[in-house]
Enzyme design. Structure first.
Site, short mmCIF file in Angstrom:
data_model
loop_
_atom_site.label_atom_id
_atom_site.label_comp_id
_atom_site.label_asym_id
_atom_site.label_seq_id
_atom_site.Cartn_x
_atom_site.Cartn_y
_atom_site.Cartn_z
N ASP A 375 69.40 54.69 -27.69
CA ASP A 375 70.64 54.53 -27.64
C ASP A 375 70.88 54.97 -29.00
O ASP A 375 71.28 55.44 -30.13
CB ASP A 375 69.77 53.49 -28.14
CG ASP A 375 71.96 52.43 -27.52
OD1 ASP A 375 72.60 52.79 -27.92
OD2 ASP A 375 72.40 51.79 -27.37
N HIS A 376 72.49 55.84 -28.36
CA HIS A 376 73.09 56.93 -28.83
C HIS A 376 73.96 56.12 -29.88
O HIS A 376 75.09 56.85 -30.68
CB HIS A 376 74.12 58.25 -28.13
CG HIS A 376 73.99 59.21 -29.11
ND1 HIS A 376 74.19 59.60 -30.29
CD2 HIS A 376 74.16 60.67 -28.50
CE1 HIS A 376 73.82 60.28 -30.63
NE2 HIS A 376 74.37 61.60 -29.09
N ARG A 377 74.53 55.63 -29.77
CA ARG A 377 75.00 53.61 -30.32
C ARG A 377 74.43 53.89 -31.34
O ARG A 377 74.91 53.05 -32.49
CB ARG A 377 75.74 52.62 -29.22
CG ARG A 377 76.61 52.64 -28.56
CD ARG A 377 76.53 51.62 -27.47
NE ARG A 377 75.72 51.51 -27.49
CZ ARG A 377 75.01 49.93 -26.56
NH1 ARG A 377 76.15 49.06 -26.51
NH2 ARG A 377 73.87 49.70 -26.50
N ALA A 379 71.37 55.37 -33.12
CA ALA A 379 70.87 56.17 -33.56
C ALA A 379 71.04 57.81 -33.28
O ALA A 379 71.50 57.75 -31.79
CB ALA A 379 68.87 56.15 -33.43
#
Length: 406
Positions: A375-377, A379
């Protein structure tokens, strides 16, 4: 008369679909005998008889979806067995005091045990949908369990049966194969969860390679010593150690309260391909278990998932999910995160290929590809790379993996 109701089979369950009755009105049943198959949002479960008796009425038709608490059928309790059991309970203490052996006549009075063909509920459904008596199907598995392929092979054999015509000639008899599959139950829930994950989480997939050569050598040494441990157990142990070093991937984003929850437990989900669809049994508290214990959990949970015997608690509260698709032949993929987790790692096919060792020599190594979706939100890419580097170092130098467990 005893009511058999749809009870809460799993946490949060509110309704279930009646798939198939295993008994009919007038049948004699015994305690714990399976009565009906019910489809929940996570699994196909069998509801069993709470007593011995006779099925007097079936209230809900197969195919209907009903709320928890709905009466499905009625059983008339076998009074003879109840009387014998009561007599046995009252007599046993007195007899034991006098040292007289007691024969459990209640056991002798039970109906003859039912014999059920070994098959998952989904396999039985395929047989029913094609008007096949599953008892007529031959099991290819040495264990005697009938699989989905066995049913299809049986169906194929029916389609090519030769029937004599009036003039003595023969012709093939064909049966129509269904051209649609119901979109409900586990398959529908998988779709809903995958859609929510993909449209909620900005996925990023990081690819890497792992040299498995030294780990394979260690396994061979263990086998010689009499210990057979699957590769998955080592991979999961290395993951847990890496998650402790990078707790951001053992986390859950709580958008409503603007916080990231770092989980203190390490519950590892194992994505498992079954006849009913993708199920994710969970190894709870994997950080507190040895490689040998993890190995036993992997084998046991996988077997139960394939057989359709997982309990609801065995599929709950995962904090990180693993998908080992290498044995299926996968060479790469962009996996979808098991919402609401932060990351998922997939292990792909291990190939023999030329590599350069520490002495600049060209040798044959065992190289496995992995893909990690995160999850780029929560990490960033650099953190994901550091995480897989840590994991890779533990697998490529398995003696270091041993050191981390001291």
């Amino acid at each position: 008369m005893l009511e058999v109701k749809l009870h809460d089979i799993g946490e949060g369950m509110t309704e279930g679909e009646v798939i198939h009755y295993l008994v009919k009105v007038g049948d004699s049943v015994m305690t714990d005998q399976p009565l009906v198959e019910v489809q929940t949002d996570k699994m196909v479960a069998e509801l069993t008889s709470p007593c011995s008796g006779i099925v007097k009425e079936i209230r809900i038709e197969a195919g209907e979806t009903v709320q928890v608490g709905t009466s499905l059928l009625y059983i008339e309790i076998d009074e003879d067995i109840r009387t014998v059991q009561k007599s046995y309970v009252e007599t046993k203490p007195i007899a034991e005091e006098k040292g007289i052996p007691v024969i459990n006549v209640a056991e002798k009075s039970r109906p003859i045990p039912f014999n059920r063909v070994l098959a998952a509920p989904y396999t039985r459904k395929i047989a029913r949908d094609n008007n096949i008596n599953i008892e007529d199907v031959h099991a290819s598995d040495p264990s005697g369990r009938i699989t989905e392929d066995d049913v299809f092979q049986f169906l194929k054999g029916q389609q090519t049966e030769m029937e004599p015509k009036k003039d003595g000639r023969v012709e093939e008899v064909s049966q129509e194969i269904p051209d649609e599959i119901p979109f409900r139950g586990i398959r529908k829930k998988i779709a809903e969860k995958m859609t929510k994950s993909l449209f909620t989480i900005p996925h990023v997939t990081h690819f890497d390679e792992v040299n498995m050569t030294n780990l394979f050598k260690l396994r061979e040494q263990l086998i010689v010593a009499g210990e057979s441990v699957g590769v998955s157990a080592f991979l999961i142990k290395a993951l847990v150690i890496s998650l402790k070093d990078f707790p951001i991937f053992n986390a859950e984003l709580d958008e409503e309260n603007s916080r990231i929850l770092l989980k203190k437990n390490y519950h590892i989900g194992i994505a498992t391909n079954t006849e009913s669809g993708l199920l994710v049994p969970v190894i709870h508290d994997a950080d507190k278990k040895s490689i040998k214990e993890i190995n036993e959990d992997v084998k046991g949970l996988t077997a139960k998932a394939i057989a359709g015997k997982l309990q609801p608690f065995e599929m709950q509260n995962s904090t990180f999910t693993v998908s080992n698709v290498g044995p299926l032949g996968s060479t790469g993929a962009t996996p979808i995160i098991n919402y609401p987790e932060t990351a998922l790692i997939a292990f792909h096919k291990t190939k023999k290929q030329p590599i350069v060792n520490e002495y600049d020599e060209i040798v044959i190594g065992h190289i496995m590809t992995l893909s990690m979706a995160f999850d780029h939100r929560v990490a960033d890419g650099a953190t994901a790379i550091a995480f897989t580097n840590r994991f890779t170092s533990l697998i490529e130098q398995p003696h270091m993996l041993m050191m981390e467990m001291i």
